[in-house]
Design a protein around this motif. Structure first.
Motif, PDB file in Angstrom:
ATOM      1  N   LEU A  62      35.443  11.428 133.080  1.00 31.62           N
ATOM      2  CA  LEU A  62      34.183  11.368 132.337  1.00 31.62           C
ATOM      3  C   LEU A  62      34.157  12.395 131.205  1.00 31.62           C
ATOM      4  CD1 LEU A  62      31.621  10.986 135.268  1.00 31.62           C
ATOM      5  CD2 LEU A  62      32.296   9.215 133.626  1.00 31.62           C
ATOM      6  N   LEU A  63      34.697  13.569 131.447  1.00 28.35           N
ATOM      7  CA  LEU A  63      34.716  14.607 130.411  1.00 28.35           C
ATOM      8  C   LEU A  63      35.545  14.166 129.211  1.00 28.35           C
ATOM      9  CD1 LEU A  63      35.112  17.833 132.580  1.00 28.35           C
ATOM     10  CD2 LEU A  63      33.043  16.931 131.518  1.00 28.35           C
ATOM     11  N   ARG A  64      36.664  13.519 129.473  1.00 32.16           N
ATOM     12  CA  ARG A  64      37.481  13.019 128.361  1.00 32.16           C
ATOM     13  C   ARG A  64      36.767  11.882 127.637  1.00 32.16           C
ATOM     14  NH1 ARG A  64      41.629  14.495 132.116  1.00 32.16           N
ATOM     15  NH2 ARG A  64      41.437  12.519 133.208  1.00 32.16           N
ATOM     16  N   LEU A  65      36.114  11.000 128.401  1.00 33.62           N
ATOM     17  CA  LEU A  65      35.398   9.870 127.805  1.00 33.62           C
ATOM     18  C   LEU A  65      34.235  10.340 126.942  1.00 33.62           C
ATOM     19  CD1 LEU A  65      34.960   6.754 127.708  1.00 33.62           C
ATOM     20  CD2 LEU A  65      33.504   7.019 129.736  1.00 33.62           C
ATOM     21  N   LEU A  66      33.558  11.403 127.350  1.00 34.07           N
ATOM     22  CA  LEU A  66      32.353  11.887 126.660  1.00 34.07           C
ATOM     23  C   LEU A  66      32.641  13.102 125.779  1.00 34.07           C
ATOM     24  CD1 LEU A  66      29.914  11.591 129.704  1.00 34.07           C
ATOM     25  CD2 LEU A  66      30.038  10.062 127.723  1.00 34.07           C
TER      26      LEU A  66
END
Length: 353
Positions: A62-66
């Motif tokens: 999620l951190l990479r996606l956001l």
């Protein structure tokens, strides 16, 4: 056999625990116990069991996606020796914020990492300066109402008989899955056959608005514990591996290492275990006593945060000690669906700061 007998003895306590869980669930559902919501995107990553479902790599996904947003992670900080709200900074250790928050902080410099037992109080501290807040392992924390709930299930555990605590490792009833926005089946086999995929869906019995998506683990290169040095997994072919873990479920890691060597000596400890000097000294003695020249010590990325604690470097610094990073990846069609759901939720609920 002894374990099965002990489980039978504990079943009455699991029944009592289950009644308490259901009652608490109903009190929140009926509004007798209050849930707090916030006017910014709040994403919760959780599971029904105690550990082992892949919450940490899913949160990192999620951190990479956001990455285009100002993101904060709020965790309880399990295993820390501190209390209250703490922002991670350069002085943070596994003892002050916990091993998983420390891992997030060291890998994602642009992300705010905080710990607090009271998630509502924690979000209040973070909300004004961030676009998105990710709650790590907060599905059972009903005092806060997340806008988007991702509930994880380990592939190999689906279809098996599982018990509530203390007889088993379930901390929530299966019916609670209905609160989730996405049911994510983790640690799936590659390739994933359609019949296996359908079996997961049949087991989870989702509502019409609950997508069941599948993810698998992707292993990186071995990273040295103290030096900027890495090596591919195939470089340990036929090595004697001394494996040290303090995680809930090391089986997928063992299976991955067995692709390269069958010689694995595993020292297993409970999840979030605080390694002691005697544990590491014992490991070092066993390693040095091994006559095989091609040998290596391997641990997990999460465990590496605790191994770097003061006092261990003197024991390990001259040994080949490596940790193995992992990532969560979704199968192609499921990845498209998952990414769109997350990005659309954040975009449609983002407020102007």
């Amino acid at each position: 056999m002894l374990v099965n007998y002990l489980r039978l003895l504990l079943l009455p306590f699991s029944f009592i625990y289950g009644m308490a869980v259901v009652l608490r669930k109903k009190l929140y559902d009926w509004g007798i116990m209050r849930s707090v919501s916030f006017d910014l995107p709040v994403i919760c990553v959780g599971n029904l069991a105690v550990g082992g479902s892949g919450k940490t790599p899913t949160t990192e996904y999620l951190l990479r996606l956001l990455s285009g947003y100002k993101v904060a992670i709020l965790s309880r900080g399990y295993g820390r020796k501190t209390k209250g709200f703490i922002l991670a900074d350069a002085s943070a250790t596994a003892e002050t914020i916990g091993d998983e928050p420390l891992q997030y902080y060291q890998k994602f410099k642009e992300v705010t990492v905080a710990v607090c037992e009271d998630r509502v109080a924690g979000v209040k501290q973070l909300q004004n300066d961030h676009d998105v807040i990710i709650l790590d392992d907060a599905f059972q924390h009903r005092a806060i109402r997340a806008g988007f709930n991702i509930l994880l299930f380990e592939f190999r555990k689906l279809g098996t008989l599982q018990f509530l605590l203390p007889a088993g490792n379930l901390r929530d009833v299966f019916a609670s899955r209905k609160r989730a926005d996405v049911l994510l089946v983790t640690k799936s086999p590659v390739p994933l056959l359609h019949v296996a995929q359908q079996a997961s869906i049949n087991e989870l019995q989702p509502d019409n608005n609950q997508p069941v998506l599948h993810a698998y683990l992707k292993y990186g290169q071995l990273q040295h514990l103290y030096r900027e040095e890495s090596r591919p997994l195939d470089s340990i072919k036929d090595f004697e591996v001394f494996l040290l873990t303090g995680i809930a479920n090391p089986e997928p890691l063992i299976e991955e290492l067995q692709k390269y060597t069958q010689s694995i000596k595993h020292e297993a400890f409970r999840d979030h275990y605080a390694f002691k000097h005697t544990d590491i000294s014992k490991l070092k003695t066993a390693f040095e006593a091994e006559i095989k020249k091609e040998k290596i010590i391997i641990t997990t990325e999460k465990d590496s945060k605790r191994l770097r604690a003061t006092g261990f470097e003197d024991l390990l610094v001259n040994l080949p000690v490596y940790y193995l990073p992992i990532e969560v990846e979704l199968f192609e069609e499921d990845k498209i669906t998952f990414d769109e759901l997350i990005l659309n939720y954040v975009k449609s609920n983002r407020r102007n700061r």
